[in-house]
Write a protein that holds these residues in place. Sequence first.
Motif: not given
Length: 101
Positions: A75-85, A87-95
């Motif tokens: 969950x913290x990885x999602x925060x670090x990658x701005x998943x919920x914010x 911008x360009x990484x909103x909703x982006x699956x970092x995996x």
Amino acid sequence: MRVPAIVRETSALNSFTPDIHVALEALAREIESGPVRMLEQDTPDRAFWQLAWGEYAGQPWLAVPWYLSESYAYRRILEATRYFQPGPTHGFDPFRVKKAH
């Protein structure tokens, strides 16, 4: 340690902005030797995690039950990658890069 390696691999496999790479490295270092910190971003699941982590905040990651620390790290990885914010990484699956292999 396995989880910091996963955090660093996530950073290495994605073309994130420099600030996201810095955030991921900070998370990896926190897991290795720092105290657990709560989520900082205002997200719909923040209250859930604060409740689940309330008694562990500020403790070393290795003092937390394994399953809880493992799920919170992702969950913290999602925060670090701005998943919920916004911008360009909103909703982006970092995996997703790893899933494609």
